[in-house]
Scaffold this active site. Structure first.
Site, short mmCIF file in Angstrom:
data_model
loop_
_atom_site.label_atom_id
_atom_site.label_comp_id
_atom_site.label_asym_id
_atom_site.label_seq_id
_atom_site.Cartn_x
_atom_site.Cartn_y
_atom_site.Cartn_z
N HIS A 382 6.06 4.22 41.18
CA HIS A 382 6.04 2.97 40.21
C HIS A 382 7.10 4.41 39.05
CE1 HIS A 382 4.24 1.64 36.86
NE2 HIS A 382 4.96 0.38 37.98
N HIS A 383 7.94 3.11 38.86
CA HIS A 383 8.57 3.09 37.76
C HIS A 383 8.79 2.87 36.35
CE1 HIS A 383 12.48 5.39 40.63
NE2 HIS A 383 10.50 5.82 40.91
N GLU A 384 7.58 2.42 35.71
CA GLU A 384 8.17 1.75 34.35
C GLU A 384 8.51 1.88 33.69
OE1 GLU A 384 6.29 -0.91 32.89
OE2 GLU A 384 7.55 -0.52 31.41
N HIS A 454 9.43 -5.11 38.79
CA HIS A 454 9.12 -6.34 37.83
C HIS A 454 9.73 -6.50 36.45
CE1 HIS A 454 4.74 -6.53 39.00
NE2 HIS A 454 5.47 -6.24 40.06
N GLU A 455 9.13 -7.11 36.05
CA GLU A 455 10.18 -7.80 34.46
C GLU A 455 12.02 -7.40 34.78
OE1 GLU A 455 7.94 -4.67 34.24
OE2 GLU A 455 6.19 -6.62 33.72
N GLU A 473 8.58 -9.86 40.14
CA GLU A 473 7.90 -10.67 39.73
C GLU A 473 8.69 -11.91 38.90
OE1 GLU A 473 4.00 -9.48 36.84
OE2 GLU A 473 5.60 -8.67 36.03
N GLU A 479 -1.43 -10.28 36.63
CA GLU A 479 -2.11 -9.66 35.90
C GLU A 479 -3.22 -10.02 34.54
OE1 GLU A 479 0.71 -7.02 35.11
OE2 GLU A 479 2.07 -8.88 34.22
#
Ligand code: NOJ
Length: 673
Positions: A382-384, A454-455, A473, A479
């Protein structure tokens, strides 16, 4: 008086244009669709689209306003026109349909300025029986080495002010909005795909394909159904939208056209307009189901940040690995595993604290990757980024080498950002971000990692060229049901997505909630029945599908969980069974590498009965149908957990009647014998 005169002049001008003879025309292989190209007396290019002889797109401009050089909007003459025909079938390495026919007639109109610098620009139309695409091409030329586009002047003037389903663009929350419906004239600046319905019942979706080294095209609706392209500028203080070296091509501007909403779901025009696979052997990219440390974070049972409630601990990750191995899931997503989560990472600059190769001390990555491998599963990284893109880019090589070293075959990326969709003053959906997204895809491919973004920027079919961009996403996902102040996604949301957002590509919606009232989030609830959660695995296409709920909630419902365990994620073929935007949808898909079929059907807030005709089944086979249906008293708000499972033997030609509760749905597995 002045006003009346102006209206008169305006309509006279447009009918004069309409009456003008086209400079070139092309029709689709079976002549359902046609495009006329025009050049006005002043050399201004425009086009029109016809469907079965009727105007779909009225006369609409083509061209550009440029910086530091004359606009390329008029003064052209036609140098040549060339028609070609293509009919090929290609195979998707993974997908909702294995073989896709790419069958179109192409018209290339080569334009050149009649005087001055005599700059060149081609307009290329591809006309299919189910839609059109066109793009601009700037051939290599001595009088122009590069260009800066201020505005793309492309218009899509619909024949009338149709009903449209849209989400607002550049409104501060990226792509994460509920869809609205209004006439085109009232929609304002919106994202694509935007889907329209004519008074005659024709469905038209406007989008783009092959968005590379260009800015995202949003569109603006105006009176009488006129729509114009509105490119996202590079930054707030710089009007330029795109900088291009020449030669260059723009993304395709696309219109998908169908006589039923359901058929939009299998319209593959945008994929066809992307280039074939450039990654070579992609057998390492595998569709998969996954679980993970995710929903418990959104429910605030554990935290991304360090401390007593930290979710991504070695022990908790092992619990999910065990659960995945026991139930046949390939991946385990872990969020909050790395350093950087302890500050306000979602605020501008906050994401600079993220490090993408340093685990938190209570996350033993070497031990977990060994443990996962031994159990036959892999960890999904996961890379936020908190949209701190420079920080991310400075670590990209190390970050992806880290994933590869620890056997993480996929990564979920994230670009949470609050406010104006600006990253260091640059627009999130502008050319710079589009190029950043491509750099991530490229480096991920080098390290054999699939990306679930995502985003990120919207999908325009790039997965055909880079099959490791496996899902995104880019819409309101599940969510929102955990924490959205508006109470979460209403029941019609997933009855709109298949005809709008899903036309762009796969979505990581993260379905699978079995605990639908949320004790730790008393103001929120998942606004679907449990059976509708199952239907989403078939309706919302993604080659990676999460079983998002907590292991203990699945273990309480082993019969319903069986559907999530059985359902395929890679498909031989897809058959739309019916649907109406915002009302209901039903779809059947045949698994790749087996004879099994799966059906998903769901409704908005209204109960309805759907008759599913099983005429898609193979004639020489018998099937055991397991039907996961709403209970008699099921209701998305009042009794979401009521469901039943029943079995029957079926064959082609049989029909199954489904009673969908308000906000409900049904899922069917058809296992071949
Ligand atoms: C938003 C993503 O959509 C969600 O899935 C993720 O858990 C959070 N960001 C944190 O990265």
């Amino acid at each position: 008086m002045k006003k009346i005169l102006m209206i008169f002049i305006a309509s006279w001008v447009s009918s004069a244009v309409a009456a003008q003879a086209p400079a070139a025309s092309i029709s689709s292989p079976s002549k359902t669709l046609g495009v006329n190209f025009y050049l006005s007396a002043t050399g201004e290019p425009s086009y029109k689209v016809f469907y079965k002889g009727k105007d779909v797109v009225a006369d609409s401009r083509l061209g550009f306003d440029l910086k530091n050089q004359a606009d390329m909007a008029n003064g052209f003459k036609v140098v040549s026109t060339k028609a070609t025909r293509v009919d090929q079938t290609w195979e998707q390495p993974w997908g909702e349909e294995r073989f896709i026919r790419n069958h179109y007639n192409q018209l290339r109109v080569a334009l050149r300025e009649a005087s001055g610098a005599k700059r060149k620009m081609d307009v290329v139309f591809r006309v299919y029986d189910d839609g059109i695409g066109f793009r601009y091409e700037f051939p290599k030329q001595a009088s122009m080495e590069s260009l800066e586009i201020l505005h793309e002047l492309t218009q899509f003037n619909m024949a009338a002010d149709h009903a449209a389903w849209w989400t607002p663009a550049q409104a501060g929350n990226q792509y994460e909005y509920l869809y609205k419906q209004s006439p085109i004239s009232k929609m304002g600046l919106v994202h694509t795909p935007v889907t329209m319905k004519t008074a005659d019942g024709l469905y038209i979706a406007l989008h783009e394909a092959a968005l590379h080294n260009y800015s995202t095209m949003n569109v603006t609706g105006a009176n009488a159904g006129n729509i114009s392209a509105t490119l996202v500028p590079i930054s707030k203080n710089m009007p330029t939208a795109v900088r291009l070296p020449i030669p260059a091509v723009t993304p395709w501007r696309t219109l998908q056209i169908e006589e039923s909403a359901a058929d939009l779901m299998t319209n593959y025009l945008t994929l066809n307009l992307n280039e074939p696979n450039k990654l070579g052997d992609v057998s390492w990219i595998k569709p998969a189901k996954y679980v993970g440390i995710w929903w418990e974070l959104h429910l605030e049972k554990t935290t991304w940040k360090s401390g007593e409630k930290h979710g991504a601990t070695t022990a908790n990750t092992k619990k999910y690995i065990d659960f995945a191995a026991r139930h046949g899931f390939a991946g385990v997503l872990v969020e909050g595993w790395n350093t950087g989560w302890d500050g306000e990472w979602w605020l501008p600059g906050g994401g600079n604290a993220f490090n993408f190769y340093t685990p938190m001390p209570d996350f033993d990555v070497a031990e977990l990757s060994r443990y996962a491998q031994q159990k036959g599963v892999y960890i999904i990284g996961h890379h936020e980024t908190g949209a701190a893109i420079e920080n991310y880019e400075s670590q990209l090589e190390d970050a992806f080498a880290f994933l590869e070293r620890y056997g993480m075959k996929a990564v979920k990326t994230g670009y949470v950002e609050t406010g104006e969709e600006l990253v260091n003053g640059l627009y999130h959906h502008g050319q710079f971000y589009v190029n950043h997204a491509q750099r991530v895809i490229d480096i991920a491919a080098k390290h054999k990692v699939a990306v679930v973004a995502h985003e990120t920027v919207k999908d325009t079919g790039e997965r055909r060229t880079y099959p490791n961009i496996i899902s995104r996403e880019v819409a309101r996902g599940q969510e929102y049901d955990a924490w959205s102040a508006d109470g979460g996604n209403p029941p019609n949301h997933t009855a709109i997505l298949p005809f709008t957002r899903m036309l762009s590509g796969p979505m990581d919606f993260t379905p699978g909630a079995f605990e639908l009232t949320l004790p730790s989030r008393p103001k929120n609830q998942v606004n679907t029945t449990l059976a509708k959660q199952l239907a989403l695995y078939v309706v919302i296409y993604s080659p990676v599908q999460m079983a998002s709920d907590l292991p203990e909630h699945y273990e309480q419902h082993p019969d319903a969980f069986q559907f999530i365990k059985d359902v395929a994620v890679d498909w031989e073929t897809t058959r739309p069974l019916g649907g109406e935007i915002g009302e209901y949808v039903a779809i059947a898909r045949k698994a790749r590498n087996s004879d099994d079929w799966f059906v998903g059907a769901l409704t908005n807030e209204s109960a309805r009965t759907l008759e599913v005709k099983l005429d898609f089944l193979d004639a020489d086979k018998q099937y055991t149908a397991r039907i996961y249906h709403d209970g008699k008293d099921a209701h998305y708000a009042k009794n979401p957990g009521s469901y039943g499972v029943k079995e029957m033997e079926v064959k082609t030609g049989d029909a199954i009647s489904l009673q969908l509760a308000p906000g409900g749905g049904a899922a069917i597995s058809l296992i071949a014998r």
